[in-house]
Scaffold this motif. Structure first.
Motif, PDB file in Angstrom:
ATOM      1  N   PHE A 114     -33.549   0.691  26.368  1.00 17.40           N
ATOM      2  CA  PHE A 114     -32.099   0.887  26.430  1.00 17.40           C
ATOM      3  C   PHE A 114     -31.459  -0.014  27.481  1.00 17.40           C
ATOM      4  N   VAL A 115     -32.156  -0.287  28.562  1.00 14.75           N
ATOM      5  CA  VAL A 115     -31.625  -1.233  29.545  1.00 14.75           C
ATOM      6  C   VAL A 115     -31.404  -2.592  28.883  1.00 14.75           C
ATOM      7  N   GLU A 116     -32.334  -3.013  28.027  1.00 12.41           N
ATOM      8  CA  GLU A 116     -32.164  -4.263  27.287  1.00 12.41           C
ATOM      9  C   GLU A 116     -30.943  -4.206  26.375  1.00 12.41           C
ATOM     10  N   VAL A 117     -30.730  -3.037  25.743  1.00  8.56           N
ATOM     11  CA  VAL A 117     -29.564  -2.866  24.862  1.00  8.56           C
ATOM     12  C   VAL A 117     -28.278  -2.973  25.671  1.00  8.56           C
ATOM     13  N   TYR A 118     -28.227  -2.335  26.844  1.00  5.52           N
ATOM     14  CA  TYR A 118     -27.026  -2.392  27.677  1.00  5.52           C
ATOM     15  C   TYR A 118     -26.747  -3.830  28.122  1.00  5.52           C
ATOM     16  N   GLU A 119     -27.810  -4.541  28.506  1.00  6.21           N
ATOM     17  CA  GLU A 119     -27.629  -5.925  28.939  1.00  6.21           C
ATOM     18  C   GLU A 119     -27.116  -6.791  27.796  1.00  6.21           C
ATOM     19  N   ALA A 120     -27.613  -6.534  26.588  1.00  4.81           N
ATOM     20  CA  ALA A 120     -27.143  -7.289  25.430  1.00  4.81           C
ATOM     21  C   ALA A 120     -25.678  -6.992  25.151  1.00  4.81           C
ATOM     22  N   ALA A 121     -25.280  -5.729  25.304  1.00  8.74           N
ATOM     23  CA  ALA A 121     -23.878  -5.353  25.075  1.00  8.74           C
ATOM     24  C   ALA A 121     -22.961  -6.025  26.088  1.00  8.74           C
ATOM     25  N   LEU A 122     -23.439  -6.181  27.316  1.00  6.20           N
ATOM     26  CA  LEU A 122     -22.614  -6.776  28.367  1.00  6.20           C
ATOM     27  C   LEU A 122     -22.493  -8.288  28.241  1.00  6.20           C
ATOM     28  N   THR A 123     -23.552  -8.936  27.767  1.00  3.38           N
ATOM     29  CA  THR A 123     -23.560 -10.398  27.759  1.00  3.38           C
ATOM     30  C   THR A 123     -23.076 -11.010  26.452  1.00  3.38           C
ATOM     31  N   ALA A 124     -23.085 -10.226  25.377  1.00  2.00           N
ATOM     32  CA  ALA A 124     -22.645 -10.766  24.083  1.00  2.00           C
ATOM     33  C   ALA A 124     -21.127 -10.778  24.008  1.00  2.00           C
ATOM     34  N   PRO A 125     -20.550 -11.701  23.233  1.00  2.14           N
ATOM     35  CA  PRO A 125     -19.092 -11.656  22.981  1.00  2.14           C
ATOM     36  C   PRO A 125     -18.737 -10.330  22.362  1.00  2.14           C
ATOM     37  N   PRO A 126     -17.539  -9.831  22.587  1.00  2.00           N
ATOM     38  CA  PRO A 126     -17.156  -8.528  22.014  1.00  2.00           C
ATOM     39  C   PRO A 126     -17.397  -8.478  20.513  1.00  2.00           C
ATOM     40  N   LEU A 127     -18.164  -7.459  20.108  1.00  2.00           N
ATOM     41  CA  LEU A 127     -18.455  -7.180  18.702  1.00  2.00           C
ATOM     42  C   LEU A 127     -19.205  -8.323  18.024  1.00  2.00           C
ATOM     43  N   ALA A 128     -19.867  -9.170  18.816  1.00  2.00           N
ATOM     44  CA  ALA A 128     -20.586 -10.293  18.219  1.00  2.00           C
ATOM     45  C   ALA A 128     -21.670  -9.819  17.265  1.00  2.00           C
ATOM     46  N   THR A 129     -22.216  -8.643  17.540  1.00  2.00           N
ATOM     47  CA  THR A 129     -23.278  -8.102  16.696  1.00  2.00           C
ATOM     48  C   THR A 129     -22.840  -8.015  15.239  1.00  2.00           C
ATOM     49  N   PHE A 130     -21.524  -7.827  15.013  1.00  2.00           N
ATOM     50  CA  PHE A 130     -21.062  -7.527  13.667  1.00  2.00           C
ATOM     51  C   PHE A 130     -20.309  -8.670  13.013  1.00  2.00           C
ATOM     52  N   LYS A 131     -20.310  -9.846  13.658  1.00  2.00           N
ATOM     53  CA  LYS A 131     -19.650 -10.989  13.015  1.00  2.00           C
ATOM     54  C   LYS A 131     -20.538 -11.517  11.900  1.00  2.00           C
ATOM     55  N   ALA A 132     -19.924 -11.915  10.805  1.00  2.00           N
ATOM     56  CA  ALA A 132     -20.687 -12.429   9.667  1.00  2.00           C
ATOM     57  C   ALA A 132     -21.343 -13.757  10.049  1.00  2.00           C
ATOM     58  N   TRP A 147     -21.923   4.046   9.390  1.00  2.00           N
ATOM     59  CA  TRP A 147     -21.924   2.601   9.620  1.00  2.00           C
ATOM     60  C   TRP A 147     -20.547   1.997   9.367  1.00  2.00           C
ATOM     61  N   ARG A 148     -19.967   2.305   8.206  1.00  2.00           N
ATOM     62  CA  ARG A 148     -18.661   1.724   7.864  1.00  2.00           C
ATOM     63  C   ARG A 148     -17.571   2.193   8.812  1.00  2.00           C
ATOM     64  N   ALA A 149     -17.622   3.463   9.228  1.00  2.00           N
ATOM     65  CA  ALA A 149     -16.548   4.044  10.034  1.00  2.00           C
ATOM     66  C   ALA A 149     -16.560   3.549  11.478  1.00  2.00           C
ATOM     67  N   ASN A 150     -17.733   3.138  11.976  1.00  2.00           N
ATOM     68  CA  ASN A 150     -17.835   2.913  13.415  1.00  2.00           C
ATOM     69  C   ASN A 150     -18.357   1.550  13.853  1.00  2.00           C
ATOM     70  N   ARG A 151     -18.935   0.770  12.956  1.00  2.00           N
ATOM     71  CA  ARG A 151     -19.595  -0.459  13.414  1.00  2.00           C
ATOM     72  C   ARG A 151     -18.621  -1.472  13.985  1.00  2.00           C
ATOM     73  N   HIS A 152     -17.390  -1.537  13.488  1.00  2.00           N
ATOM     74  CA  HIS A 152     -16.443  -2.555  13.945  1.00  2.00           C
ATOM     75  C   HIS A 152     -15.789  -2.199  15.276  1.00  2.00           C
ATOM     76  N   VAL A 153     -16.017  -1.005  15.755  1.00  2.00           N
ATOM     77  CA  VAL A 153     -15.457  -0.616  17.052  1.00  2.00           C
ATOM     78  C   VAL A 153     -16.569  -0.263  18.041  1.00  2.00           C
ATOM     79  N   SER A 154     -17.783  -0.719  17.751  1.00  2.00           N
ATOM     80  CA  SER A 154     -18.918  -0.528  18.655  1.00  2.00           C
ATOM     81  C   SER A 154     -19.520  -1.893  18.954  1.00  2.00           C
ATOM     82  N   ASP A 155     -19.909  -2.107  20.196  1.00  2.00           N
ATOM     83  CA  ASP A 155     -20.558  -3.370  20.537  1.00  2.00           C
ATOM     84  C   ASP A 155     -21.993  -3.405  20.040  1.00  2.00           C
ATOM     85  N   VAL A 156     -22.669  -2.277  20.116  1.00  2.00           N
ATOM     86  CA  VAL A 156     -24.029  -2.160  19.595  1.00  2.00           C
ATOM     87  C   VAL A 156     -24.160  -0.796  18.931  1.00  2.00           C
ATOM     88  N   VAL A 157     -24.795  -0.773  17.773  1.00  2.00           N
ATOM     89  CA  VAL A 157     -25.137   0.483  17.110  1.00  2.00           C
ATOM     90  C   VAL A 157     -26.651   0.617  17.131  1.00  2.00           C
TER      91      VAL A 157
END
Length: 285
Positions: free
Chosen positions: A267-285, A46-56
């Motif tokens: 997974f199609v839902e996950v891909y769509e979320a990755a495409l429509t969200a701001p870059p790395l939005a998943t991990f913003k505080a 988690w620590r090594a990869n979450r900030h460089v992944s759009d979705v984990v």
């Protein structure tokens, strides 16, 4: 990854190590969004990869909740074989007609296979059941468990061991030959058991232990890895057709939920979320 919108990265730390960050950074620099599919999601991954992944993606609801921002997607099982009774499949595979318990996966000590063999000795005093084992020693693990199993199998003709790699369809046939599938793991791990999800596709009762690898599964029959308790659970199922049928029905429902079609749609839902969200939005505080 040029001209690719989303890259789905399958990550197994036992093969690739914890840090994929350099690869993920290069993928994102190409303009692609990155979905990191973490087969094992511990704090190091988690620590090594979450900030460089759009979705984990995690394959356990418990693990996803422990890492806020991770997305839960169940592991997919294979498409079930329609209309196959255990007795019919056993006949096709040349196995005895007797009630059968199955164990599947790498033959490792932490998966409780030796405890299962001991439990089967107790089971057989009450029900003339056989044990099918499909799998072999892990290529990078301790081989001694497999050595010990071979010694036990040599003196117990009721153990039928299919060694080596088995293709998915054949693996499902072997599972379908069993009346009960037992996965008495003795260890905990920040991952989800693919074996348990696969077993549900056989539409047979699945007996598991309190290992965290089975968290979130409501179709399994839970017991202790202690041989006496394990034997009692197996005997209770084999000796009670209604209980056996009820446990199998739960696996049938789970097989639909974990079907390739259902998981692909998720997974199609996950891909769509990755495409429509701001870059790395998943991990913003």
């Amino acid at each position: 990854a040029r001209d690719v919108d989303v890259v789905h990265v399958q990550h197994e730390p036992g093969i690739f190590g914890h840090a994929l960050a350099p690869l993920l950074v290069r993928l994102r620099a190409s303009g692609a969004r990155v979905v990191l599919d973490a087969h094992l999601l511990d704090d190091g991954v988690w620590r090594a990869n979450r900030h460089v992944s759009d979705v984990v993606v995690a394959h356990s609801e418990t693990i996803a909740k422990a890492h806020p921002g991770a997305v839960y997607v169940p592991l997919a099982g294979p498409t079930p074989i329609p209309g196959s009774t255990a007795a019919t499949v056993r006949h096709a595979l040349g196995l005895p007609r007797a009630p059968t318990v199955g164990f599947f996966g790498f033959v490792s000590g932490h998966k409780g296979i030796l405890q299962l063999v001991e439990a089967m000795g107790t089971v057989r005093a009450l029900v003339p059941a056989h044990l099918v084992v499909v799998g072999d020693a892990h290529p990078t693990g301790d081989p001694m468990c497999a050595v010990r199993l071979a010694e036990l199998a040599a003196t117990r003709p009721w153990i039928h061991w299919k060694r080596g790699f088995v293709e998915v369809h054949d693996a499902l046939r072997w599972r379908s030959a069993c009346d009960v599938i037992a996965l008495p793991y003795t260890a905990h791990s920040p991952s989800a058991s693919g074996a348990a999800r696969f077993a549900s596709a056989a539409r047979r009762p699945v007996v598991v232990t309190a290992s965290s690898m089975f968290d979130g599964l409501d179709y399994v029959v839970r017991t202790s890895p202690e041989p006496g308790a394990l034997a009692k659970t197996i005997v209770d199922l084999l000796a009670d057709p209604m209980l056996l049928e009820s446990a199998a029905a739960a696996s049938i429902v789970a097989a639909e939920e974990h079907s390739p079609r259902a998981v692909a749609a998720r997974f199609v839902e996950v891909y769509e979320a990755a495409l429509t969200a701001p870059p790395l939005a998943t991990f913003k505080a």
